[in-house]
Scaffold this motif. Sequence first.
Motif, PDB file in Angstrom:
ATOM      1  N   ASN B 225       0.788  -1.230   0.000  1.00  0.00           N
ATOM      2  CA  ASN B 225       0.000   0.000   0.000  1.00  0.00           C
ATOM      3  C   ASN B 225       0.816   1.275   0.000  1.00  0.00           C
ATOM      4  O   ASN B 225       0.366   2.299  -0.477  1.00  0.00           O
ATOM      5  CB  ASN B 225      -0.929   0.026   1.219  1.00  0.00           C
ATOM      6  N   THR B 226       1.993   1.230   0.605  1.00  0.00           N
ATOM      7  CA  THR B 226       2.746   2.485   0.699  1.00  0.00           C
ATOM      8  C   THR B 226       3.759   2.644  -0.416  1.00  0.00           C
ATOM      9  O   THR B 226       4.295   3.715  -0.593  1.00  0.00           O
ATOM     10  CB  THR B 226       3.486   2.598   2.041  1.00  0.00           C
ATOM     11  N   THR B 227       4.049   1.555  -1.149  1.00  0.00           N
ATOM     12  CA  THR B 227       5.078   1.690  -2.182  1.00  0.00           C
ATOM     13  C   THR B 227       4.556   1.154  -3.499  1.00  0.00           C
ATOM     14  O   THR B 227       3.780   0.213  -3.534  1.00  0.00           O
ATOM     15  CB  THR B 227       6.346   0.908  -1.800  1.00  0.00           C
ATOM     16  N   ASN B 228       5.008   1.799  -4.553  1.00  0.00           N
ATOM     17  CA  ASN B 228       4.616   1.306  -5.868  1.00  0.00           C
ATOM     18  C   ASN B 228       5.842   1.245  -6.763  1.00  0.00           C
ATOM     19  O   ASN B 228       5.821   1.632  -7.900  1.00  0.00           O
ATOM     20  CB  ASN B 228       3.553   2.214  -6.485  1.00  0.00           C
ATOM     21  N   TYR B 229       6.959   0.851  -6.162  1.00  0.00           N
ATOM     22  CA  TYR B 229       8.201   0.832  -6.924  1.00  0.00           C
ATOM     23  C   TYR B 229       9.007  -0.407  -6.561  1.00  0.00           C
ATOM     24  O   TYR B 229       8.636  -1.166  -5.656  1.00  0.00           O
ATOM     25  CB  TYR B 229       9.016   2.094  -6.643  1.00  0.00           C
ATOM     26  N   LEU B 230      10.096  -0.591  -7.264  1.00  0.00           N
ATOM     27  CA  LEU B 230      11.021  -1.683  -6.991  1.00  0.00           C
ATOM     28  C   LEU B 230      12.340  -1.085  -6.544  1.00  0.00           C
ATOM     29  O   LEU B 230      12.626   0.082  -6.828  1.00  0.00           O
ATOM     30  CB  LEU B 230      11.252  -2.508  -8.264  1.00  0.00           C
ATOM     31  N   VAL B 231      13.119  -1.879  -5.898  1.00  0.00           N
ATOM     32  CA  VAL B 231      14.431  -1.396  -5.483  1.00  0.00           C
ATOM     33  C   VAL B 231      15.505  -2.167  -6.238  1.00  0.00           C
ATOM     34  O   VAL B 231      15.560  -3.395  -6.190  1.00  0.00           O
ATOM     35  CB  VAL B 231      14.642  -1.574  -3.969  1.00  0.00           C
ATOM     36  N   LEU B 232      16.357  -1.413  -6.941  1.00  0.00           N
ATOM     37  CA  LEU B 232      17.485  -2.022  -7.637  1.00  0.00           C
ATOM     38  C   LEU B 232      18.744  -1.762  -6.818  1.00  0.00           C
ATOM     39  O   LEU B 232      19.037  -0.628  -6.457  1.00  0.00           O
ATOM     40  CB  LEU B 232      17.640  -1.398  -9.038  1.00  0.00           C
ATOM     41  N   THR B 233      19.452  -2.824  -6.489  1.00  0.00           N
ATOM     42  CA  THR B 233      20.704  -2.665  -5.759  1.00  0.00           C
ATOM     43  C   THR B 233      21.844  -3.186  -6.612  1.00  0.00           C
ATOM     44  O   THR B 233      21.789  -4.317  -7.105  1.00  0.00           O
ATOM     45  CB  THR B 233      20.663  -3.457  -4.434  1.00  0.00           C
ATOM     46  N   LEU B 234      22.868  -2.340  -6.803  1.00  0.00           N
ATOM     47  CA  LEU B 234      24.066  -2.759  -7.530  1.00  0.00           C
ATOM     48  C   LEU B 234      25.172  -2.945  -6.506  1.00  0.00           C
ATOM     49  O   LEU B 234      25.517  -2.013  -5.763  1.00  0.00           O
ATOM     50  CB  LEU B 234      24.467  -1.689  -8.549  1.00  0.00           C
ATOM     51  N   LEU B 235      25.706  -4.168  -6.447  1.00  0.00           N
ATOM     52  CA  LEU B 235      26.665  -4.488  -5.395  1.00  0.00           C
ATOM     53  C   LEU B 235      28.072  -4.091  -5.796  1.00  0.00           C
ATOM     54  O   LEU B 235      28.495  -4.331  -6.932  1.00  0.00           O
ATOM     55  CB  LEU B 235      26.613  -5.987  -5.092  1.00  0.00           C
ATOM     56  N   SER B 236      28.817  -3.508  -4.858  1.00  0.00           N
ATOM     57  CA  SER B 236      30.212  -3.098  -5.059  1.00  0.00           C
ATOM     58  C   SER B 236      30.436  -2.431  -6.419  1.00  0.00           C
ATOM     59  O   SER B 236      31.293  -2.831  -7.188  1.00  0.00           O
ATOM     60  CB  SER B 236      31.146  -4.313  -4.937  1.00  0.00           C
ATOM     61  N   ALA B 237      29.645  -1.403  -6.648  1.00  0.00           N
ATOM     62  CA  ALA B 237      29.716  -0.741  -7.956  1.00  0.00           C
ATOM     63  C   ALA B 237      30.811   0.305  -8.000  1.00  0.00           C
ATOM     64  O   ALA B 237      31.246   0.811  -6.981  1.00  0.00           O
ATOM     65  CB  ALA B 237      28.367  -0.096  -8.260  1.00  0.00           C
ATOM     66  N   ASP B 238      31.260   0.614  -9.244  1.00  0.00           N
ATOM     67  CA  ASP B 238      32.262   1.661  -9.443  1.00  0.00           C
ATOM     68  C   ASP B 238      31.714   3.011  -8.991  1.00  0.00           C
ATOM     69  O   ASP B 238      30.512   3.220  -8.927  1.00  0.00           O
ATOM     70  CB  ASP B 238      32.614   1.774 -10.941  1.00  0.00           C
ATOM     71  N   GLU B 265      10.417   2.588 -11.110  1.00  0.00           N
ATOM     72  CA  GLU B 265       8.972   2.398 -11.206  1.00  0.00           C
ATOM     73  C   GLU B 265       8.635   1.015 -11.750  1.00  0.00           C
ATOM     74  O   GLU B 265       7.700   0.364 -11.314  1.00  0.00           O
ATOM     75  CB  GLU B 265       8.377   3.434 -12.170  1.00  0.00           C
ATOM     76  N   HIS B 266       9.443   0.580 -12.724  1.00  0.00           N
ATOM     77  CA  HIS B 266       9.061  -0.561 -13.521  1.00  0.00           C
ATOM     78  C   HIS B 266      10.288  -1.401 -13.829  1.00  0.00           C
ATOM     79  O   HIS B 266      11.402  -0.895 -13.843  1.00  0.00           O
ATOM     80  CB  HIS B 266       8.426  -0.052 -14.838  1.00  0.00           C
ATOM     81  N   ILE B 267      10.077  -2.661 -14.161  1.00  0.00           N
ATOM     82  CA  ILE B 267      11.200  -3.542 -14.445  1.00  0.00           C
ATOM     83  C   ILE B 267      11.956  -3.084 -15.698  1.00  0.00           C
ATOM     84  O   ILE B 267      13.158  -3.300 -15.829  1.00  0.00           O
ATOM     85  CB  ILE B 267      10.711  -5.016 -14.562  1.00  0.00           C
ATOM     86  N   ASP B 268      11.247  -2.356 -16.607  1.00  0.00           N
ATOM     87  CA  ASP B 268      11.907  -1.833 -17.814  1.00  0.00           C
ATOM     88  C   ASP B 268      13.023  -0.856 -17.480  1.00  0.00           C
ATOM     89  O   ASP B 268      14.027  -0.774 -18.177  1.00  0.00           O
ATOM     90  CB  ASP B 268      10.892  -1.112 -18.725  1.00  0.00           C
ATOM     91  N   ASP B 269      12.802  -0.087 -16.382  1.00  0.00           N
ATOM     92  CA  ASP B 269      13.819   0.878 -15.969  1.00  0.00           C
ATOM     93  C   ASP B 269      15.126   0.172 -15.646  1.00  0.00           C
ATOM     94  O   ASP B 269      16.212   0.683 -15.918  1.00  0.00           O
ATOM     95  CB  ASP B 269      13.346   1.656 -14.733  1.00  0.00           C
ATOM     96  N   VAL B 270      15.025  -1.012 -15.042  1.00  0.00           N
ATOM     97  CA  VAL B 270      16.221  -1.788 -14.706  1.00  0.00           C
ATOM     98  C   VAL B 270      16.993  -2.087 -15.979  1.00  0.00           C
ATOM     99  O   VAL B 270      18.210  -1.901 -16.052  1.00  0.00           O
ATOM    100  CB  VAL B 270      15.829  -3.092 -13.988  1.00  0.00           C
TER     101      VAL B 270
END
Lengths: 371, 317
Positions: B225-238, B265-270
Amino acid sequence: MNPRVVGANLFVKLLGVYREKTTMFFTLAFPIILILVFGTIFMSQDNAGFHLCVQDLDQTKSSIDSVKELEVNGKFKITRVDPAVSAIQYIKVNKVNLVLVIPKGFEKSLLRRKFFSDYKSSVTITYVYDPSSSSVPTKMEILNGVLAGINQEMTSIPPFLKSAATSILTRKYRFIEYFIPGIIAMSVMTLSLFGTVNLNTELRQKGIIRKLCTTPITHTDWILSDILYQSTIAVVSTITMLLVSYAVYDVKLHLDAWLLAFILLEVFAFVGIGMILTRFVKEAQSAAAAANAISFPMMFLSGSFFPIELMPEFLQKFAKTLPLYYVNEGLRAAMIFEDNQAALHDAAIIGVFAAVVFILGVIATRWEEGQ
Amino acid sequence: MTEKTGYTIEVENLTKRYGDLVAVDDISFTVSTGEVFALLGPNGAGKTTTVEIINTIRTPTSGTVTLLGMDVTKKKLDIVRRIGVLPQGFNSFDRITVRETLQYYSRLFSCRNTDIAGLIELVNLEDKANEQYKNLSGGLRQRLGIAIALVNDPEVVFLDEPTTGLDPRARREVWEVLQGLKQKGKTVFLTTHYMEEAELLADTVAIISKGKIIAMDSPAKLIENTTNYLVLTLLSADDNVIEIIRTMGFEPVLDNDKDIKTRVEHIDDVQKILSALKEAGAFYLGLDVRKPNLEEVFLKLTGAAFHNGHVVEREAV
Ligand SMILES: Nc1ncnc2c1ncn2[C@@H]1O[C@H](COP(=O)(O)OP(=O)(O)OP(=O)(O)O)[C@@H](O)[C@H]1O
Ligand SMILES: [Mg+2]
């Protein structure tokens, strides 16, 4: 009241202190150390005879016998001064305060008096003394008494005025025996007061009191277990003190139910004061300081260590407002004078005090926060 | 009664003031029988105040609290017999052993048939049963505290920050014990400032901040209910990765000093971000795309910063 709950609390507290060996040691050791220290001081005072320097210029059998007589019956510790030196010089050099000089011709005069009933025959005993010394007058007084006794004996006329000293005690008591009840009263006060304050502030700071709030234990049960716990400690400590003073100083006091009664009343009174303190003084350190502020003056002013008659009038009046004074008086009445009337009187006063303070303590006990 | 309403705890317009400070500000909520309820919030949010009013230790300034059908301000003695409490910062008698401590508390409740051995087993303290409290580590102490809270076989168990100050392993062990409680059908009221803990254990989470409840639902619903997004995490990035993503119009943040987190917002953004990074030849060790967790829900709701898995209120947002 729930005996099971009270018992469980008593058990946990006793087990805790039993396993806390150092606390236990100091709880018992402190009064014992006091007894040993003060006992040693008092005993050496009791035994100390006066020191006396005697210069015998006569050096006859009679004069030597008389000096021995002073040593044995007068309880003087005699130092014999060489007849060849000047007594005044001797005092200055050796820093003594009095030399008793037996003149030459002592034996001759004595024999004339004794065997020829020559009443004009007399000798003059000289005190050579340092007037700046404070113990000289006492020494001279004692010596005068001894000399008067000897004169009396020689005239062989019975004296008209006789004196007899009758002590109000059935037995001769030493100062240490006055001291022990005071130490008992003082120790029970300190144990109960500090014990209550320390235990309760510690449990509060550790949050155990808060946990107890969420159990069905009532204040009455908790406080009752506190009383029983402190009473046990007080009784154990008292027994230890009595045993040590008996073993070391041969102190024999009259032991009866009064002793127990006074200890219990005192525990009630000081656990009550402790509970009031814990209510109003939240920090452990300031609570201990407050307990000190209450117990310290009480210790010195209520006659635990020395008779209050030695204090100025106004302090004596003040002493009679202190609860510990009545415990001291009561314990001495019971253990030394065996005076039930006086013991009852003191017990009644401390009893009323204990009841009032204890009830106030129960009322003051609050566990819930943020009222 | 519980049976009538189905609620074990009912809190209505509860307020608690300490002088000028409003620690709990007009909150209302209910806890159903048999659920694990977590009150989640940062330090000073009012969790302990709330839970201690419910378990009768503190008195409310206003409002009503009903526990097991009884008013907490009036039926203290009846209530405490039916609840178990692990207070915040729990401690016990130093020189008393685990078994003796449990026996002691059992006697306080006048329980004659408490299964002490069973409780010791439940919290996995068999090896330490004869150990004195002062020799127990923090995790073992908390587990003993939970066992103590169960000596009277309570219907409701209150646990105020049961895992604060424990290392991850000790925390996990406490969680296992708590999951066991749930299986036994106890109603559990938990306070915590660990998101992970609330998410893992609770059926219902109420988020409390500055004395107010700002959201309450199951962890899954709260997130939905409070979120309408996804979280992308890039590990040990430059280092340059953060710039690249920012120029694409996203708002990347540095997490743990090396990972980069971005809301999409969307998986396409990834897809778009990954191609951009590939083009720039930027390096990263791995990636992770997931739905937000409670942490992010909390951030969104309160504007608070988070730090190593638990929240800290931001000075001024
Ligand atoms: N007895 C008290 N007297 C005065 N203020 C208090 C008292 N208890 C709590 N407070 C204040 O009320 C607010 C809420 O405190 P509370 O202990 O309920 O928070 P909490 O959410 O449990 O925090 P924590 O995570 O640190 O345990 C805090 O600002 C605190 O300082
Ligand atoms: Mg708290």
